[in-house]
Design a protein around this motif. Structure first.
Motif, PDB file in Angstrom:
ATOM      1  N   ALA A  99      28.589  39.611  25.771  1.00  0.00           N
ATOM      2  CA  ALA A  99      29.932  39.853  26.321  1.00  0.00           C
ATOM      3  C   ALA A  99      29.904  40.999  27.332  1.00  0.00           C
ATOM      4  CB  ALA A  99      30.907  40.153  25.187  1.00  0.00           C
ATOM      5  N   LYS A 100      29.127  42.053  27.052  1.00  0.00           N
ATOM      6  CA  LYS A 100      29.042  43.168  28.000  1.00  0.00           C
ATOM      7  C   LYS A 100      28.408  42.716  29.307  1.00  0.00           C
ATOM      8  CE  LYS A 100      28.873  47.061  24.767  1.00  0.00           C
ATOM      9  NZ  LYS A 100      28.045  48.198  24.274  1.00  0.00           N
ATOM     10  N   ARG A 101      27.340  41.925  29.228  1.00  0.00           N
ATOM     11  CA  ARG A 101      26.722  41.431  30.450  1.00  0.00           C
ATOM     12  C   ARG A 101      27.660  40.526  31.235  1.00  0.00           C
ATOM     13  NH1 ARG A 101      20.620  39.765  28.315  1.00  0.00           N
ATOM     14  NH2 ARG A 101      19.944  41.900  27.763  1.00  0.00           N
ATOM     15  N   THR A 102      28.401  39.703  30.524  1.00  0.00           N
ATOM     16  CA  THR A 102      29.331  38.798  31.210  1.00  0.00           C
ATOM     17  C   THR A 102      30.449  39.567  31.906  1.00  0.00           C
ATOM     18  OG1 THR A 102      28.865  37.088  29.545  1.00  0.00           O
ATOM     19  CG2 THR A 102      30.837  36.811  30.897  1.00  0.00           C
ATOM     20  N   LEU A 103      31.020  40.536  31.203  1.00  0.00           N
ATOM     21  CA  LEU A 103      32.074  41.338  31.823  1.00  0.00           C
ATOM     22  C   LEU A 103      31.553  42.134  33.008  1.00  0.00           C
ATOM     23  CD1 LEU A 103      33.970  42.642  28.645  1.00  0.00           C
ATOM     24  CD2 LEU A 103      34.689  40.839  30.233  1.00  0.00           C
ATOM     25  N   ARG A 104      30.314  42.642  32.897  1.00  0.00           N
ATOM     26  CA  ARG A 104      29.738  43.370  34.025  1.00  0.00           C
ATOM     27  C   ARG A 104      29.537  42.442  35.219  1.00  0.00           C
ATOM     28  NH1 ARG A 104      25.276  44.709  31.815  1.00  0.00           N
ATOM     29  NH2 ARG A 104      26.157  46.445  30.625  1.00  0.00           N
ATOM     30  N   TRP A 105      29.088  41.216  34.963  1.00  0.00           N
ATOM     31  CA  TRP A 105      28.899  40.267  36.049  1.00  0.00           C
ATOM     32  C   TRP A 105      30.233  39.868  36.676  1.00  0.00           C
ATOM     33  CZ3 TRP A 105      30.455  35.275  37.063  1.00  0.00           C
ATOM     34  CH2 TRP A 105      29.781  34.604  38.090  1.00  0.00           C
ATOM     35  N   LEU A 106      31.247  39.658  35.842  1.00  0.00           N
ATOM     36  CA  LEU A 106      32.558  39.301  36.382  1.00  0.00           C
ATOM     37  C   LEU A 106      33.139  40.429  37.218  1.00  0.00           C
ATOM     38  CD1 LEU A 106      34.172  37.486  33.311  1.00  0.00           C
ATOM     39  CD2 LEU A 106      33.306  36.433  35.415  1.00  0.00           C
ATOM     40  N   GLY A 107      32.995  41.655  36.737  1.00  0.00           N
ATOM     41  CA  GLY A 107      33.534  42.781  37.494  1.00  0.00           C
ATOM     42  C   GLY A 107      32.867  42.968  38.837  1.00  0.00           C
ATOM     43  N   ALA A 108      31.559  42.631  38.926  1.00  0.00           N
ATOM     44  CA  ALA A 108      30.843  42.799  40.178  1.00  0.00           C
ATOM     45  C   ALA A 108      30.908  41.573  41.078  1.00  0.00           C
ATOM     46  CB  ALA A 108      29.373  43.141  39.897  1.00  0.00           C
ATOM     47  N   THR A 109      31.360  40.448  40.565  1.00  0.00           N
ATOM     48  CA  THR A 109      31.324  39.195  41.339  1.00  0.00           C
ATOM     49  C   THR A 109      32.710  38.704  41.725  1.00  0.00           C
ATOM     50  OG1 THR A 109      29.295  38.581  40.159  1.00  0.00           O
ATOM     51  CG2 THR A 109      30.453  36.839  41.335  1.00  0.00           C
ATOM     52  N   VAL A 110      33.654  38.735  40.812  1.00  0.00           N
ATOM     53  CA  VAL A 110      34.981  38.175  41.081  1.00  0.00           C
ATOM     54  C   VAL A 110      35.766  39.140  41.973  1.00  0.00           C
ATOM     55  CG1 VAL A 110      37.094  37.292  40.037  1.00  0.00           C
ATOM     56  CG2 VAL A 110      34.917  37.016  38.846  1.00  0.00           C
ATOM     57  N   THR A 111      36.308  38.624  43.044  1.00  0.00           N
ATOM     58  CA  THR A 111      37.119  39.428  43.954  1.00  0.00           C
ATOM     59  C   THR A 111      38.563  39.500  43.462  1.00  0.00           C
ATOM     60  OG1 THR A 111      37.630  37.509  45.333  1.00  0.00           O
ATOM     61  CG2 THR A 111      35.633  38.759  45.865  1.00  0.00           C
ATOM     62  N   GLY A 112      39.373  40.237  44.187  1.00  0.00           N
ATOM     63  CA  GLY A 112      40.776  40.332  43.830  1.00  0.00           C
ATOM     64  C   GLY A 112      41.493  38.996  43.910  1.00  0.00           C
ATOM     65  N   LEU A 113      41.173  38.209  44.945  1.00  0.00           N
ATOM     66  CA  LEU A 113      41.769  36.881  45.052  1.00  0.00           C
ATOM     67  C   LEU A 113      41.292  35.978  43.927  1.00  0.00           C
ATOM     68  CD1 LEU A 113      43.483  34.899  46.670  1.00  0.00           C
ATOM     69  CD2 LEU A 113      41.457  34.385  48.073  1.00  0.00           C
ATOM     70  N   GLY A 114      40.024  36.134  43.519  1.00  0.00           N
ATOM     71  CA  GLY A 114      39.511  35.334  42.416  1.00  0.00           C
ATOM     72  C   GLY A 114      40.224  35.630  41.110  1.00  0.00           C
ATOM     73  N   TRP A 115      40.477  36.911  40.832  1.00  0.00           N
ATOM     74  CA  TRP A 115      41.234  37.262  39.616  1.00  0.00           C
ATOM     75  C   TRP A 115      42.649  36.688  39.672  1.00  0.00           C
ATOM     76  CZ3 TRP A 115      38.787  38.521  35.504  1.00  0.00           C
ATOM     77  CH2 TRP A 115      37.624  39.281  35.541  1.00  0.00           C
ATOM     78  N   SER A 116      43.222  36.677  40.865  1.00  0.00           N
ATOM     79  CA  SER A 116      44.577  36.106  40.993  1.00  0.00           C
ATOM     80  C   SER A 116      44.571  34.608  40.683  1.00  0.00           C
ATOM     81  CB  SER A 116      45.108  36.365  42.403  1.00  0.00           C
ATOM     82  OG  SER A 116      45.150  37.747  42.691  1.00  0.00           O
ATOM     83  N   ILE A 117      43.571  33.890  41.213  1.00  0.00           N
ATOM     84  CA  ILE A 117      43.487  32.449  40.933  1.00  0.00           C
ATOM     85  C   ILE A 117      43.239  32.206  39.447  1.00  0.00           C
ATOM     86  CG2 ILE A 117      42.168  30.358  41.428  1.00  0.00           C
ATOM     87  CD1 ILE A 117      43.995  31.214  43.683  1.00  0.00           C
ATOM     88  N   LEU A 118      42.401  33.048  38.833  1.00  0.00           N
ATOM     89  CA  LEU A 118      42.143  32.900  37.405  1.00  0.00           C
ATOM     90  C   LEU A 118      43.412  33.135  36.588  1.00  0.00           C
ATOM     91  CD1 LEU A 118      40.138  32.473  35.100  1.00  0.00           C
ATOM     92  CD2 LEU A 118      39.610  34.919  35.200  1.00  0.00           C
ATOM     93  N   ALA A 119      44.191  34.143  36.975  1.00  0.00           N
ATOM     94  CA  ALA A 119      45.447  34.397  36.266  1.00  0.00           C
ATOM     95  C   ALA A 119      46.425  33.240  36.446  1.00  0.00           C
ATOM     96  CB  ALA A 119      46.065  35.706  36.773  1.00  0.00           C
ATOM     97  N   VAL A 120      46.511  32.691  37.647  1.00  0.00           N
ATOM     98  CA  VAL A 120      47.406  31.553  37.884  1.00  0.00           C
ATOM     99  C   VAL A 120      46.976  30.348  37.066  1.00  0.00           C
ATOM    100  CG1 VAL A 120      48.181  29.913  39.640  1.00  0.00           C
ATOM    101  CG2 VAL A 120      48.145  32.357  40.151  1.00  0.00           C
ATOM    102  N   THR A 121      45.652  30.154  36.945  1.00  0.00           N
ATOM    103  CA  THR A 121      45.143  29.024  36.166  1.00  0.00           C
ATOM    104  C   THR A 121      45.526  29.154  34.696  1.00  0.00           C
ATOM    105  OG1 THR A 121      43.290  28.784  37.712  1.00  0.00           O
ATOM    106  CG2 THR A 121      43.063  27.767  35.532  1.00  0.00           C
ATOM    107  N   LEU A 122      45.320  30.332  34.121  1.00  0.00           N
ATOM    108  CA  LEU A 122      45.663  30.533  32.714  1.00  0.00           C
ATOM    109  C   LEU A 122      47.163  30.401  32.480  1.00  0.00           C
ATOM    110  CD1 LEU A 122      43.305  33.534  31.856  1.00  0.00           C
ATOM    111  CD2 LEU A 122      42.973  31.105  31.348  1.00  0.00           C
TER     112      LEU A 122
END
Length: 501
Positions: A99-122
């Motif tokens: 989980a720590k590795r995954t969160l670290r990868w998401l924090g370094a890879t997903v952009t602000g627009l990507g987080w917005s699309i993920l939030a809209v999807t959920l």
């Protein structure tokens, strides 16, 4: 009918004392006995740890292995429940690590627009299935498809051999500073196109890297702007892989950064051994001493005088012991004090002219082989009280080192002004024979005179006032020489004029 012999459990230790202790744990129910057994176990564990620490580099491994073994033994003794707890603990640690590795990868890879699309999807899935809104469900699936497509661009990893080269690590303001980037594919497979970024100070140089085959090479050229004196960091080189919608972005750093020193403008000036700052090496001063090379006079012998300096002819003629007295000779110490206080300058042009003046005089003094010291104002803490003013010393071992340090000098509101800088230099640097005080046009004649009074009476003080565009002049104020320069070339003419005096 024969019965099979019962299998007995081997004791955990071969010593009798350990066997008795284990039997006591299983047989007795006395609290005192259990407390004694736990104390013995802790003592044995401590002894085992101490023995492991004597191994050296493997002590940490030994301690860890012993801890895992002890945990497994305790779990085996506890039965099925203990083994289940131990397995669950190991599973939890693995899940937490993943989980720590995954969160670290998401924090370094997903952009602000990507987080917005993920939030809209959920939100679309929750609202759509919760309230039966088909549109929200469609929006959720649309966002999911977009994220999956973006994730496909992140599959795989490129391997490059990158070289970042600068034609020269030191340039003067206004000169060209070309650099080059060489990217090579060291693998045996074709690599996909990516974007290569090279940070250049506050700017960014981007290169579109094409698809490289096995052993393929790409070369890119760029020019660093050198409009201002500064220290520019070029690099590190990083490759950027992103999807077309910029939902995901992965950066990989391939090289370190390079420092480019943009030196201030300087001008050649006459030798400092003539004119205002004549060299005192080998020349006598007004200080008298009992041992030197410059003879001054004869005086009567005093207890403690060296007998080698007795003048026997005068002693025979006068009937009294006479010794030679000398004038002390010394090598001159040149001081360059550059004020970096914003209060001493009217504009940015005045400060840049002052830095160029300090660099020109410092280079001339170093090439003449003089003992030189250069100091600039130190920045004081913002909220500190009762802080002693200080000065920052620059390197004067060579002209390149001096110009490198001057490239990073900047004025500041909390830097000490010229008057305090002169006092600090007079207290910290001994043997100053010539002192240059360099400032802008803001300090008045009274303030400059007050700054010069911090030095000894036998110190030649020269104040250089930098005022762009003004007519150059030379004047004397109660033993203080004040040079006013409007351009950098005025400094050369002023020194040449003072050498002719």
């Amino acid at each position: 009918m024969s019965t099979a012999p019962k299998r007995t459990r081997p004791p955990s230790s071969s010593s009798p004392a350990s066997s008795e202790a284990n039997a006591g744990v299983r047989a007795t129910t006395s609290p005192f006995a259990r407390r004694e057994i736990r104390k013995n176990r802790r003592k044995e564990r401590s002894d085992h740890t101490n023995r492991s620490e004597t191994i050296g580099a493997g002590s940490t491994y030994a301690d860890t292995a012993y801890g895992h073994t002890a945990t497994q033994l305790r779990a085996a003794e506890a039965g099925l429940v203990g083994r289940s707890v131990y397995a669950a603990n190991r599973l939890w640690r693995r899940v937490r690590r993943i989980a720590k590795r995954t969160l670290r990868w998401l924090g370094a890879t997903v952009t602000g627009l990507g987080w917005s699309i993920l939030a809209v999807t959920l939100i679309g899935f929750v609202v759509g299935y919760g309230f039966g809104w088909v549109e929200a469900v469609f929006l959720g699936f649309f966002g999911l498809v977009v994220l999956v497509i973006a994730a496909c661009f992140m599959i795989g990893r490129s391997v490059y051999a990158v070289d970042l080269l600068m034609q020269s690590a030191r340039v003067v303001v206004g000169e060209q500073a070309p650099g080059s980037l060489v990217v090579t594919n060291p693998t045996k497979r074709r690599l996909f196109p990516e974007t290569i970024e090279v940070p250049v100070g506050e700017g960014l140089a981007e290169f579109s890297l094409p698809s490289l085959g096995a052993g393929g090479q790409f070369r890119g050229e760029f020019v660093v702007p050198t409009l201002r004196r500064s220290i520019i960091t070029v690099g590190p080189v990083r490759s950027v892989r992103a999807d077309p919608l910029l939902l995901l972005r992965r950066e990989l750093v391939w090289t370190g950064g390079l420092s480019l020193f943009v030196h201030p403008l300087t001008t050649p000036i006459p030798s400092t051994n003539t004119g205002l700052i004549r060299d005192l090496e080998g020349n006598p001063t007004r200080d008298l001493t009992n041992s030197d090379v410059s003879f001054h006079a004869l005086r009567e012998y005093a207890p403690g005088d060296d007998r080698r300096h007795i003048h026997w002819k005068s002693t025979a003629r006068t009937g009294q012991m006479m010794v030679r007295q000398f004038e002390q000779t010394r090598r001159s110490q040149l001081l360059l004090a550059l004020s970096t206080s914003s209060a001493d300058y009217y504009s940015e042009e005045e400060f840049e002219l002052a830095v160029s003046v300090a660099g020109s005089i410092g280079i001339r003094a170093i090439r003449d082989g003089r003992d030189t010291a250069m100091a600039v104002s130190e920045i004081m803490p913002e909220y500190a009280t009762n802080v002693t003013p200080a000065a920052q010393r620059l390197r004067v071992t060579s002209p390149s080192r001096l110009l490198d340090d001057l490239s990073g000098v900047a004025h500041h509101d909390r830097a000490i002004p010229l008057t305090q800088l002169s006092r600090v230099c007079a207290n910290e640097i001994t043997g100053i024979s010539v002192a240059f005080l360099i400032c802008g046009s803001v300090p008045t004649a009274t303030q400059i005179r007050s700054a010069s009074l911090a030095f000894d009476l036998d110190t030649e003080v020269v104040a250089i006032v930098c005022n762009p565009g003004i007519v150059p002049s030379i004047r004397r104020i109660d033993g203080l020489t004040v040079l006013t320069v409007g351009y950098l070339d005025d400094l050369k003419r002023s020194f040449a004029k003072s050498a002719a005096l």
